[in-house]
Design a protein around this motif. Sequence first.
Motif, mmCIF file in Angstrom:
data_model
loop_
_atom_site.group_PDB
_atom_site.id
_atom_site.type_symbol
_atom_site.label_atom_id
_atom_site.label_comp_id
_atom_site.label_asym_id
_atom_site.label_seq_id
_atom_site.Cartn_x
_atom_site.Cartn_y
_atom_site.Cartn_z
ATOM 1 N N LYS A 200 0.840 -1.195 0.000
ATOM 2 C CA LYS A 200 0.000 0.000 0.000
ATOM 3 C C LYS A 200 0.880 1.252 0.000
ATOM 4 O O LYS A 200 1.987 1.261 0.536
ATOM 5 C CB LYS A 200 -0.918 -0.001 1.221
ATOM 6 N N LEU A 201 0.353 2.303 -0.615
ATOM 7 C CA LEU A 201 1.077 3.567 -0.689
ATOM 8 C C LEU A 201 1.399 4.090 0.705
ATOM 9 O O LEU A 201 0.571 4.009 1.626
ATOM 10 C CB LEU A 201 0.228 4.606 -1.447
ATOM 11 N N ASP A 202 2.598 4.610 0.848
ATOM 12 C CA ASP A 202 3.026 5.245 2.093
ATOM 13 C C ASP A 202 2.335 6.611 2.195
ATOM 14 O O ASP A 202 2.913 7.650 1.901
ATOM 15 C CB ASP A 202 4.554 5.394 2.071
ATOM 16 N N VAL A 203 1.055 6.571 2.584
ATOM 17 C CA VAL A 203 0.241 7.792 2.611
ATOM 18 C C VAL A 203 0.794 8.832 3.592
ATOM 19 O O VAL A 203 0.906 10.010 3.247
ATOM 20 C CB VAL A 203 -1.232 7.456 2.928
ATOM 21 N N PRO A 204 1.151 8.457 4.839
ATOM 22 C CA PRO A 204 1.696 9.474 5.751
ATOM 23 C C PRO A 204 2.952 10.143 5.188
ATOM 24 O O PRO A 204 3.116 11.364 5.299
ATOM 25 C CB PRO A 204 2.005 8.678 7.027
ATOM 26 N N GLY A 205 3.839 9.358 4.578
ATOM 27 C CA GLY A 205 5.043 9.938 3.996
ATOM 28 C C GLY A 205 4.725 10.870 2.848
ATOM 29 O O GLY A 205 5.300 11.957 2.738
ATOM 30 N N ALA A 206 3.793 10.451 1.968
ATOM 31 C CA ALA A 206 3.417 11.287 0.826
ATOM 32 C C ALA A 206 2.796 12.603 1.292
ATOM 33 O O ALA A 206 3.109 13.679 0.762
ATOM 34 C CB ALA A 206 2.445 10.529 -0.076
ATOM 35 N N LEU A 207 1.911 12.526 2.282
ATOM 36 C CA LEU A 207 1.275 13.749 2.783
ATOM 37 C C LEU A 207 2.295 14.659 3.465
ATOM 38 O O LEU A 207 2.249 15.888 3.307
ATOM 39 C CB LEU A 207 0.156 13.389 3.767
ATOM 40 N N ALA A 208 3.220 14.079 4.213
ATOM 41 C CA ALA A 208 4.204 14.883 4.938
ATOM 42 C C ALA A 208 5.124 15.642 3.981
ATOM 43 O O ALA A 208 5.342 16.845 4.135
ATOM 44 C CB ALA A 208 5.029 14.000 5.875
ATOM 45 N N ILE A 209 5.658 14.955 2.956
ATOM 46 C CA ILE A 209 6.600 15.625 2.062
ATOM 47 C C ILE A 209 5.889 16.640 1.181
ATOM 48 O O ILE A 209 6.410 17.736 0.925
ATOM 49 C CB ILE A 209 7.392 14.592 1.218
ATOM 50 N N THR A 210 4.681 16.314 0.716
ATOM 51 C CA THR A 210 3.934 17.263 -0.119
ATOM 52 C C THR A 210 3.561 18.502 0.677
ATOM 53 O O THR A 210 3.695 19.635 0.202
ATOM 54 C CB THR A 210 2.672 16.595 -0.684
ATOM 55 N N SER A 211 3.111 18.312 1.906
ATOM 56 C CA SER A 211 2.741 19.454 2.750
ATOM 57 C C SER A 211 3.959 20.296 3.095
ATOM 58 O O SER A 211 3.882 21.537 3.121
ATOM 59 C CB SER A 211 2.070 18.950 4.033
#
Length: 508
Positions: A200-211
């Motif tokens: 599954k996509l690393d959603v917390p990581g994706a949200l953290a770096i994008t934010s």
Amino acid sequence: MPRTNHPETFSRPGWATAAVCLASAAMPITFTGPAVALREIEAHLGGSPLALAWVTNAFMLAFGSCLMAAGALADKHGRRKVFLGAIAVFVAASLALMASPNLWVFDGLRALQGVASAGVLAAGAAALAQEVQGQARVRAFSLLGTSFGAGLTLGPVAAGWLTTAFGWQTIFVLVIATASIAFSIGMRVLRESRDPAAQKLDVPGALAITSALTLFTFAILQAPAQGWLHPMTISALCGTALLLAAFVFVERRHPRPLLDLSLFRYSRFVGVQLLAAAPAFGFVVLLVLLPIRFIGIEGVPVAQAGLWMAALSAPLVVLPAVAGRLSHWISPATLCAAGLLMAACGLVSLSVSAGGAAALWPMFAIGVGISLPWGLMDGLAVSVVPTERAGMATGIFSTVRVAGEGLALAMVGALLTALIAHELLTATHLPSDTAVAVAQVLVSGNLAGAQAGWPSIGAAELMRAFEAAFSTLLMVLAGGTGLIALFVFRFLRTPNVPSATNCLGESA
């Protein structure tokens, strides 16, 4: 006689390469085209200098910050599916841009274009890697890099001509047509592929770096008007630091992280990341700033300015392949450092040029210099780490390159604003807030707007302030590019072994 125009009479890998290269060529056109047409977009949609800055920053920020997540989604859900779906979203966003009611809606759609572009590039490259093997893969990815160079060259020229002849909206007709052809070919020839080990996509990581990237860009763009000590600016910068810390925390514990931090144990990998960031400050920012100077400040016609920009970007169509051949006799470290130093010399020459057509030779020198590392970067990105880590290394490299370009645009724009404000304060003794307001209008290339808003300042004084600040900025960029050249040479010459500690100071 065989029908040579049918996909089955040409090799499937050949048509797959054509589909991915065509789609990828649309990305740099999408980036550079609106920069040339910025004045016409402002005249049609209105908007503040901050909103105008987001025309390019929204696209690059979304593009860069979503690349790793797009690659992970493609591995899990299917590279062909994500590639074709991303093209469909890209085309829809481009159509909507032509009917935008105001600049903030336009900026939001530019961000959507950036997200879609990340899907196109990440999934397209991954799909292409499954279609071609061996030496054919090397040639295919070389063509992929060439298509980017062609897009960078074609974008300003086509945008200038189309804007003059038919209006700025037709820039998006060009990219829609290019992407649609890629979609048609890809739908017929690309085979579906997935990574069976994908999770599954690393959603917390994706949200953290994008934010984090979004918040940092917001802080940089707001700071010239509000001040670096304004509570909102400080809050945004502190929030960026917290989000980056959260990103590192998540990535160190996730079983399939977006960013494998252990790769930073390899000194040559660090050198490649510096190499990826170098063109952002020594080349890419000029693709936006020079049209602003030529068209908005010097009054060069849009079509002519677009043609002039080819002096900067045309070398990228041919010379990267030459750099690849030279690497058989000259080490990549030497070639990359020499190219960056040549680009730095071109920036110095550009800083003392009189502007106008006198800028063309320095621009050409910068393009030639950047072409040498440009032709080697993608290959180095996968060769400086163990083979089993190549996929992750490529994703990190692409993210650093594209996200670095977006951040560079924001930082260089803020620096140019500060330099112009300083020149105005020195020459006219304006109140500081007024000087910053005038500077922001000038940075967007709106000399007429600055004259109308502050008629007490003559046009000659406004142009002098812009040109002096622009010259200082180019010297800063030249110094930074030269310094990066030295670090790149140092790191790329290091034997390809991991350091004793990684970037977090942990034992290897």
